[in-house]
Scaffold this motif. Structure first.
Motif, mmCIF file in Angstrom:
data_model
loop_
_atom_site.group_PDB
_atom_site.id
_atom_site.type_symbol
_atom_site.label_atom_id
_atom_site.label_comp_id
_atom_site.label_asym_id
_atom_site.label_seq_id
_atom_site.Cartn_x
_atom_site.Cartn_y
_atom_site.Cartn_z
ATOM 1 N N GLU A 138 63.962 30.501 -112.534
ATOM 2 C CA GLU A 138 64.019 29.855 -112.337
ATOM 3 C C GLU A 138 65.774 30.093 -112.137
ATOM 4 O O GLU A 138 66.354 29.871 -111.885
ATOM 5 N N ALA A 139 66.116 30.134 -113.553
ATOM 6 C CA ALA A 139 67.835 29.940 -114.314
ATOM 7 C C ALA A 139 68.077 31.271 -113.702
ATOM 8 O O ALA A 139 69.304 31.363 -113.390
ATOM 9 N N VAL A 140 67.648 32.195 -113.672
ATOM 10 C CA VAL A 140 68.397 33.248 -112.487
ATOM 11 C C VAL A 140 68.441 33.096 -111.739
ATOM 12 O O VAL A 140 70.219 33.799 -111.032
ATOM 13 N N LYS A 141 67.545 32.723 -110.799
ATOM 14 C CA LYS A 141 67.569 32.533 -109.225
ATOM 15 C C LYS A 141 68.426 31.490 -109.189
ATOM 16 O O LYS A 141 68.953 30.940 -107.960
ATOM 17 N N SER A 142 69.144 30.250 -110.409
ATOM 18 C CA SER A 142 70.499 29.941 -109.754
ATOM 19 C C SER A 142 71.471 30.043 -110.188
ATOM 20 O O SER A 142 72.305 29.548 -110.166
ATOM 21 N N GLY A 143 71.385 31.845 -110.508
ATOM 22 C CA GLY A 143 73.084 31.499 -110.617
ATOM 23 C C GLY A 143 72.650 32.598 -111.849
ATOM 24 O O GLY A 143 74.308 32.413 -112.214
ATOM 25 N N ALA A 144 72.537 31.830 -113.218
ATOM 26 C CA ALA A 144 72.604 32.353 -114.426
ATOM 27 C C ALA A 144 72.640 33.714 -114.919
ATOM 28 O O ALA A 144 72.446 34.865 -114.199
ATOM 29 N N THR A 145 73.335 34.555 -115.149
ATOM 30 C CA THR A 145 73.862 35.867 -115.768
ATOM 31 C C THR A 145 73.416 36.688 -116.866
ATOM 32 O O THR A 145 72.314 37.899 -116.988
ATOM 33 N N GLY A 146 72.586 35.468 -117.766
ATOM 34 C CA GLY A 146 71.739 36.174 -119.079
ATOM 35 C C GLY A 146 70.656 34.859 -119.426
ATOM 36 O O GLY A 146 71.277 34.207 -119.013
ATOM 37 N N TYR A 147 69.642 35.408 -121.049
ATOM 38 C CA TYR A 147 69.406 34.378 -120.850
ATOM 39 C C TYR A 147 68.737 34.787 -121.993
ATOM 40 O O TYR A 147 67.913 35.477 -122.481
ATOM 41 N N LEU A 148 69.345 33.933 -122.977
ATOM 42 C CA LEU A 148 68.732 33.792 -124.383
ATOM 43 C C LEU A 148 68.059 33.607 -124.726
ATOM 44 O O LEU A 148 68.557 32.004 -124.728
ATOM 45 N N LEU A 149 67.104 33.290 -126.024
ATOM 46 C CA LEU A 149 66.421 32.537 -126.890
ATOM 47 C C LEU A 149 67.166 31.913 -128.026
ATOM 48 O O LEU A 149 67.395 32.389 -128.496
ATOM 49 N N LYS A 150 66.801 30.283 -128.038
ATOM 50 C CA LYS A 150 67.443 29.885 -129.902
ATOM 51 C C LYS A 150 66.992 31.059 -130.675
ATOM 52 O O LYS A 150 67.882 30.329 -131.988
ATOM 53 N N SER A 151 66.204 31.196 -130.059
ATOM 54 C CA SER A 151 65.577 31.971 -132.250
ATOM 55 C C SER A 151 66.525 33.174 -132.341
ATOM 56 O O SER A 151 66.474 33.583 -133.302
ATOM 57 N N ALA A 152 67.536 33.687 -131.417
ATOM 58 C CA ALA A 152 68.307 34.427 -131.795
ATOM 59 C C ALA A 152 69.429 34.030 -133.157
ATOM 60 O O ALA A 152 70.047 33.511 -133.212
ATOM 61 N N GLY A 153 69.964 35.521 -133.758
ATOM 62 C CA GLY A 153 71.097 35.108 -134.858
ATOM 63 C C GLY A 153 72.430 35.072 -134.292
ATOM 64 O O GLY A 153 72.467 34.822 -133.186
ATOM 65 N N ALA A 154 72.997 34.622 -134.811
ATOM 66 C CA ALA A 154 74.840 33.992 -135.271
ATOM 67 C C ALA A 154 75.335 35.231 -134.082
ATOM 68 O O ALA A 154 75.533 35.404 -133.287
ATOM 69 N N GLN A 155 75.337 36.548 -135.117
ATOM 70 C CA GLN A 155 75.888 37.456 -134.096
ATOM 71 C C GLN A 155 75.099 38.248 -132.361
ATOM 72 O O GLN A 155 76.320 38.882 -132.119
ATOM 73 N N GLU A 156 74.131 38.009 -132.468
ATOM 74 C CA GLU A 156 73.638 38.107 -131.121
ATOM 75 C C GLU A 156 73.731 37.509 -130.303
ATOM 76 O O GLU A 156 74.189 38.027 -129.086
#
Length: 226
Positions: free
Chosen positions: A99-117
């Motif tokens: 749904e996010a991508v179809k709404s126009g989002a370029t990417g999708y990252l989970l909040k578990s990602a580290g700061a550098q990621e």
């Protein structure tokens, strides 16, 4: 030490309804050298502030009071197709991602990602590359391949398909295969900016708004298998 000009030139806005998380993300991005031009804690505020601050990258949570993140994305990208939206969400549910991508989002990252990621994801999003938590990119491409198998609605007096140059078609084929702009540049022995120019020209000719739509267009025509 001064931050690299590359990041100083990237205007970023952070939207999340949790103040501590929002401030931490904004602080990490600012410390990395990005120009954090605004933050917001709910949907309507996000729309108002984004229109005033005109960020290049919107780091957006989906679960927002007042207006869901996907609606924020639709409104802002619809008004400014050049805006890049990186969803930063706790949800890895397939329905939320699609749904996010179809709404126009370029990417999708989970909040578990580290700061550098996250920092790298924002940088790549600004460059136009689709950025996804591992596993989610295949999901999105798979969905567009599924959609591409559905018969297209018949259109009366359909306009003639726009003509792409050989190089534009070559770049489009590599985009459909999931390569980043950097990888395409290396493959074709051209500059990163030249790749971006070809993609922008192709978007204009095809009257598409973002790279996700471009990938779907290419998959529908079998270019990813060429």
């Amino acid at each position: 030490m001064n931050a690299p000009n590359e990041l100083q030139d990237i205007k970023v806005m952070v939207v999340d309804d949790h103040p501590m998380w929002r401030d931490a993300v904004a602080r990490d991005l600012a410390a990395a050298g990005f120009d954090v031009v605004a933050t917001a804690g709910d949907g309507p505020e996000a729309v108002r502030r984004a229109r005033a601050a005109v960020p290049q990258v919107l780091v957006l949570d989906l679960n927002l009071p007042g207006m869901p993140g996907v609606q924020v994305c639709k409104e802002l990208v619809g008004a400014d197709p050049a805006l890049r939206v990186l969803v930063l969400s706790a949800s890895g549910e397939h329905a939320d991602v699609l749904e996010a991508v179809k709404s126009g989002a370029t990417g999708y990252l989970l909040k578990s990602a580290g700061a550098q990621e996250l920092i790298d994801a924002v940088r790549r999003t600004a460059a136009g590359d689709p950025v996804f938590t591992p596993g989610l990119a295949g999901l999105v491409l798979g969905e567009y391949r599924r959609l591409a198998t559905d018969p297209a609605p018949a259109a009366a007096d359909e306009p003639k398909a726009p003509q792409l140059t050989d190089r534009e078609t070559e770049v489009l084929r590599l985009v459909a295969k999931g390569l980043s702009y950097k990888q395409i540049a290396e493959r074709l022995v051209i500059s990163h900016r030249t790749v971006q120019n070809h993609v922008q020209n192709t978007l204009g000719k095809l009257q598409l708004h973002n790279r996700v739509e471009l990938v779907r267009y290419a998959i529908e025509r079998g270019l990813d298998d060429a």
